[in-house]
Scaffold this motif. Structure first.
Motif, mmCIF file in Angstrom:
data_model
loop_
_atom_site.group_PDB
_atom_site.id
_atom_site.type_symbol
_atom_site.label_atom_id
_atom_site.label_comp_id
_atom_site.label_asym_id
_atom_site.label_seq_id
_atom_site.Cartn_x
_atom_site.Cartn_y
_atom_site.Cartn_z
ATOM 1 N N GLY A 242 -17.274 1.672 -24.471
ATOM 2 C CA GLY A 242 -16.253 1.033 -23.654
ATOM 3 C C GLY A 242 -16.085 -0.425 -24.006
ATOM 4 N N THR A 243 -15.076 -0.742 -24.825
ATOM 5 C CA THR A 243 -14.941 -2.106 -25.343
ATOM 6 C C THR A 243 -14.525 -3.106 -24.275
ATOM 7 N N SER A 244 -13.819 -2.662 -23.243
ATOM 8 C CA SER A 244 -13.398 -3.606 -22.208
ATOM 9 C C SER A 244 -14.322 -3.592 -21.006
ATOM 10 N N GLY A 245 -15.308 -2.703 -20.998
ATOM 11 C CA GLY A 245 -16.269 -2.699 -19.912
ATOM 12 C C GLY A 245 -16.476 -1.327 -19.309
ATOM 13 N N ILE A 246 -17.069 -1.323 -18.118
ATOM 14 C CA ILE A 246 -17.446 -0.091 -17.424
ATOM 15 C C ILE A 246 -16.892 -0.124 -16.009
ATOM 16 N N ILE A 247 -16.399 1.008 -15.558
ATOM 17 C CA ILE A 247 -16.045 1.192 -14.154
ATOM 18 C C ILE A 247 -16.913 2.328 -13.621
ATOM 19 N N GLN A 604 -13.004 5.325 -37.609
ATOM 20 C CA GLN A 604 -14.296 4.683 -37.408
ATOM 21 C C GLN A 604 -14.342 4.012 -36.027
ATOM 22 N N PRO A 605 -15.536 3.786 -35.496
ATOM 23 C CA PRO A 605 -15.633 3.096 -34.195
ATOM 24 C C PRO A 605 -15.180 1.644 -34.290
ATOM 25 N N THR A 633 -12.456 -8.266 -31.277
ATOM 26 C CA THR A 633 -12.631 -6.859 -31.640
ATOM 27 C C THR A 633 -12.397 -6.660 -33.123
ATOM 28 N N GLN A 634 -13.315 -5.941 -33.755
ATOM 29 C CA GLN A 634 -13.208 -5.603 -35.173
ATOM 30 C C GLN A 634 -12.912 -4.112 -35.328
ATOM 31 N N ASP A 635 -12.237 -3.767 -36.440
ATOM 32 C CA ASP A 635 -11.852 -2.374 -36.711
ATOM 33 C C ASP A 635 -11.068 -1.788 -35.538
ATOM 34 N N VAL A 636 -10.085 -2.554 -35.070
ATOM 35 C CA VAL A 636 -9.302 -2.149 -33.908
ATOM 36 C C VAL A 636 -8.648 -0.785 -34.147
ATOM 37 N N VAL A 637 -8.788 0.091 -33.153
ATOM 38 C CA VAL A 637 -8.136 1.397 -33.218
ATOM 39 C C VAL A 637 -6.780 1.291 -32.541
ATOM 40 N N ASP A 638 -5.735 1.561 -33.298
ATOM 41 C CA ASP A 638 -4.385 1.522 -32.759
ATOM 42 C C ASP A 638 -3.580 2.641 -33.394
ATOM 43 N N GLU A 653 -5.416 4.659 -36.292
ATOM 44 C CA GLU A 653 -5.976 4.068 -37.509
ATOM 45 C C GLU A 653 -6.808 2.842 -37.122
ATOM 46 N N ASN A 654 -7.754 2.501 -37.984
ATOM 47 C CA ASN A 654 -8.477 1.229 -37.834
ATOM 48 C C ASN A 654 -7.652 0.136 -38.497
ATOM 49 N N VAL A 655 -7.129 -0.769 -37.681
ATOM 50 C CA VAL A 655 -6.186 -1.761 -38.194
ATOM 51 C C VAL A 655 -6.626 -3.162 -37.784
ATOM 52 N N GLY A 656 -7.388 -3.836 -38.627
ATOM 53 C CA GLY A 656 -7.639 -5.263 -38.483
ATOM 54 C C GLY A 656 -8.480 -5.679 -37.290
#
Length: 814
Positions: A242-247, A604-605, A633-638, A653-656
């Motif tokens: 969870g890149t933005s956190g946990i609920i 990729q993660p 954030t690295q290897d952003v998934v978009d 894709e992993n984009v930047g």
């Protein structure tokens, strides 16, 4: 005026603030329960002494039932034992303490304390204890339990769920939409501070009930939820997903002695009917708890799409309506076995079953460069599905005598979610030379998750705490999807659109944290190690993709209390987003053959470093919270969209990289007792840098949202709540998502002294909430929109035993 609660134990104060002041019986009973069941009993050696007496009112001498009788240590002021009076106001209580005081209290009456009483033949007889009414009026007490409140911890914020009117008849998704920093869009996707990389937990653990598939959160209802923990920078104790956190959604589990419960009936439009029942029975050794919900609801939707080929100047448009009908049933059953004061064993299960039927009717038309229609067809769909979900858990908790926070917790958790779905499509030509056609699909989806977890917490030297533990999680998922075409009078399976995809992921985590929490300053540091082993296989082609990686995830949190009215907090954590089956599965659904979503098995993660600083202010009748946060954030998934022959295909894709800097502001103001104003504002600016294939996609953007809620207490015991939300437009890798402005309304009236409650809620009052996205590229233009409309719910609930009426709904989803 407010009742002075400083004389009570802090746990009792918290409880009183959360409960309906008019239900005196429930108050006193629960105060004793909270004080003396879960805490360590600090007792001293000595001969047992029996304490007895009768508690009566000063006016008229009427016995007071359920008055609280407390025995406390004179030196530490900590509770030793306690009880409540019975129907005739009498009580008996034994203790082996030697240095103690006796305190007798009841809500709305002055408290009496006995410091020096000597036993005669092992008995202290207090005789008739007369309590006089407090000069402060109960009707003027501010009842915190009526509304939701947020409290701040060292590494998280806790949103204690009250009886907010706009959540009447609501699901967990709608409750989440009232939590500061959290947003749930019309599709049911949860985001935290504008990011959808959120890990959802139930009672601190992964759960199928919190999964995105099937909108499982909809099977949880507002009254089932005790609190929601928002952890924007989780410590190393938590799973790093969870890149933005946990609920974390914490469910209620009543422990009132005897048989207690509530029943609720809801009805509404469009087609929203449900029945809920909550029961629990508490004995000396066992606490049996259960919740049951059944219901049926319809979700109408209006959808539009537009695909423009800017090179050939051709257009394909679609517009249509659909209604998704859901009948569902869910039940929670469990028991706590109190082996003794220090050991508790819990076994629980949650089962839900849904029957879905969806009808849709869409019109497609093709236009040439002169905007003349060249082709057209109508696409009818009938989809049916059954969705079984279940969860089971075995948990053992051991408390230690030296400190109530010294604990050992072991849990074994299993989850299952299945979907057996079939769809029939009829394509009817309305213009052009084509011929009618038929298609059908079937989906057999199964997901099993297993989590084994061990946590140990050890406080020492009063201000220090260490935590350590381990977690092993298994995710086993399979999706069997087939498409068939009706050709020559028979059904032929289309091999090009049929696949079986299997996903197996194992994650092992080990962690340790150390914390110091003084009167003014606190610090918590932690480190987590996780190993991920992922295996996927596309059965049709036997294409396999394996990933195995190990990562360290550090965390740090600190807080400083500048004054009683001003505090500062800061935190850091490293997070990960692991692609799910739907991100990796390369096949797609044929519901709309012109707008296709597919997965990427090579994905990729992504990793995020998250920082934040928060200030907490109390200024008179206002409480203010201000935060500044930064995420890298690295290897952003978009999702990247490609366009060919008027068909758009979206694939992750992993984009930047992404740099995001934001601010957050929350405020609560109570100018008068009958009015409360809450506001929530969130803004972030981000910078994206990345290249896909040979194209550079660098851009800057911003996103913001605000919520304003007013709560009114009117005469005749009527409460009204009005809230307005605005979500700004924002950009993604290729898309622009439109803004939204919408309002919710709720009204409640208590009858029969609060034992019954009438509720009315209207969500999206002006039917203005709409999800629209636009993709504008040099070679193509896409527009997609969806709107569901207004939902109105009326409900009545009734509490029995020692329970209160609750706003229960078996409602499925947003």
């Amino acid at each position: 005026m407010k009742v002075n609660l400083s004389q009570y134990h802090p746990l009792a104060t918290f409880l009183i603030n959360q409960t309906n002041m008019k239900l005196k019986v429930a108050y006193s009973y629960l105060i004793v329960l909270i004080l003396f069941i879960p805490v360590v009993i600090f007792s001293q050696e000595g001969n047992p002494v029996l304490i007895k007496g009768v508690v009566v009112e000063e006016a008229g001498g009427k016995p007071i039932e359920f008055a609280t009788v407390l025995i406390g240590d004179k030196t530490t002021k900590k509770p030793l034992s306690g009880t409540t009076t019975i129907t005739d106001g009498s009580f008996e209580l034994a203790t082996d303490a030697t240095n103690f005081y006796i305190e007798v209290s009841f809500i709305g009456f002055t408290t009496k304390t006995f410091d020096d009483r000597t036993a005669t033949n092992g008995v202290i007889d207090l005789g008739s204890i007369v309590l006089s009414e407090s000069s402060q009026q109960l009707d003027e007490v501010v009842v915190a339990g009526e509304v939701s409140q947020t409290e701040f911890k060292l590494d998280k914020r806790v949103f204690n769920v009250g009886k907010d009117l706009s959540s009447t008849g609501a699901s967990a998704l709608e409750v989440l939409n009232n939590v500061p920093s959290v947003n749930v869009n019309i599709e049911g996707q949860v985001s935290l501070r504008g990011s959808q990389g959120v890990q959802m937990l139930i009672n601190g653990k992964p759960s199928v009930l919190a999964s995105e598939q099937g909108n499982a959160l909809g099977t949880l209802t507002a009254d089932m939820i005790e609190k929601i923990e928002v952890i924007t920078n989780p410590s190393a104790k938590y799973d790093a997903q969870g890149t933005s956190g946990i609920i974390n959604i914490v469910l209620k589990k009543e422990e009132k002695e005897g048989l207690n419960g509530s029943v609720t009936l809801n009805t509404g439009t469009p087609n929203n009917h449900s029945l809920g029942l909550s029961l629990n029975k508490r004995t000396e050794k066992f606490n049996l708890f259960s919740q049951l919900g059944i219901g049926r609801r319809t979700f109408p939707s209006k959808d539009e799409t537009e695909n423009r080929d800017l090179l050939n100047n051709t257009i394909i448009k679609s517009s249509g309506e659909s209604d998704k009908n859901e009948t569902f049933f869910n039940i929670i059953l469990g028991t706590d076995y109190h082996i003794n004061d220090l050991n508790v064993l819990t076994l629980s299960g949650h089962f839900a079953y849904e029957w879905e039927t969806e009808h849709s009717n869409s019109n497609f038309e093709s236009l040439d460069a002169s905007n003349n229609q060249t082709d057209g067809f109508r696409r009818k769909e009938l989809t049916t599905a059954t969705n079984p979900k279940w969860q089971y858990e075995l948990q053992y908790k051991k408390d230690f005598e030296d400190d109530e926070n010294h604990t050992l917790l072991f849990s074994a958790l299993g989850n299952f979610f299945g979907k057996d779905q079939s769809s029939a499509f009829d394509n009817i030509i309305t213009l052009g030379t084509g011929s009618d056609s038929q298609q059908q699909t079937r989906t057999d989806y199964k997901r099993a998750d297993y989590t084994i977890k061990l946590d140990y917490t050890h406080p020492f030297l009063e201000k220090y705490t260490i935590e350590t533990g381990a977690q092993y999680e298994i995710n086993d998922v399979a999706n069997d999807y087939a498409v068939s075409d009706f050709i020559g009078g028979s059904w032929m399976e289309n091999d090009d659109l049929t696949n079986v995809f299997e996903y197996l992921q194992n994650v092992l985590g080990l962690y340790g944290t150390a914390a110091y929490e003084g009167d003014k300053w606190g610090l918590k540091l932690g480190l987590r190690l996780e190993n991920t082993d992922l295996n996927t296989v596309l059965k049709n082609t036997n294409e396999k993709h394996d990933q195995n990686y190990t990562n360290f995830f550090p965390s740090g949190h600190t807080s400083y209390k500048v004054s009683d009215n001003f505090s500062l907090q800061a935190g850091y954590s490293k997070r990960i987003f692991r692609p799910s089956l739907w991100d990796l599965n390369p096949f797609f659904n044929i519901r709309n053959s012109f707008n296709v979503r597919t997965g990427n098995p090579n994905l990729q993660p992504e990793y995020t470093d998250s920082y934040e600083i928060t200030s907490i202010h109390q200024i008179g009748k206002a409480s203010l919270n201000f935060a500044v946060f930064h995420r890298y954030t690295q290897d952003v998934v978009d999702r990247v969209i490609v366009f060919e022959d008027n068909v758009s295909t979206s694939r992750p894709e992993n984009v930047g990289t992404n740099n995001s800097l934001g601010i957050e502001f929350n405020a609560k103001y109570i100018p008068v007792q009958w009015f409360t104003l809450n506001s929530d504002f969130n803004y972030s600016h981000f910078k994206r840098e990345g290249t896909f294939e040979t194209t550079t996609f660098d851009f800057n953007g911003e996103r913001w949202a605000t919520r304003l809620t007013g709560k009114f207490k009117l005469p005749a015991d009527i409460d009204v709540e009005i809230s307005g939300d605005y979500r700004s437009r924002y950009e993604t890798f290729q898309q622009e998502v439109s803004d939204n402005l919408f309002a919710d309304f709720g009204m409640r009236k208590k009858v029969f002294k609060g034992k019954a409650i009438l509720n009315l809620s209207v969500r999206d009052v002006f039917a203005s909430r709409k999800l629209e996205s636009i993709t504008q590229q040099s070679e193509f233009y896409l527009r997609n929109s969806r709107q569901q409309g207004r939902f109105v719910t009326f409900g009545i609930s009734f509490g029995f035993g020692k329970g209160e009426a609750m706003e229960f709904s078996g409602q499925k989803q947003f």
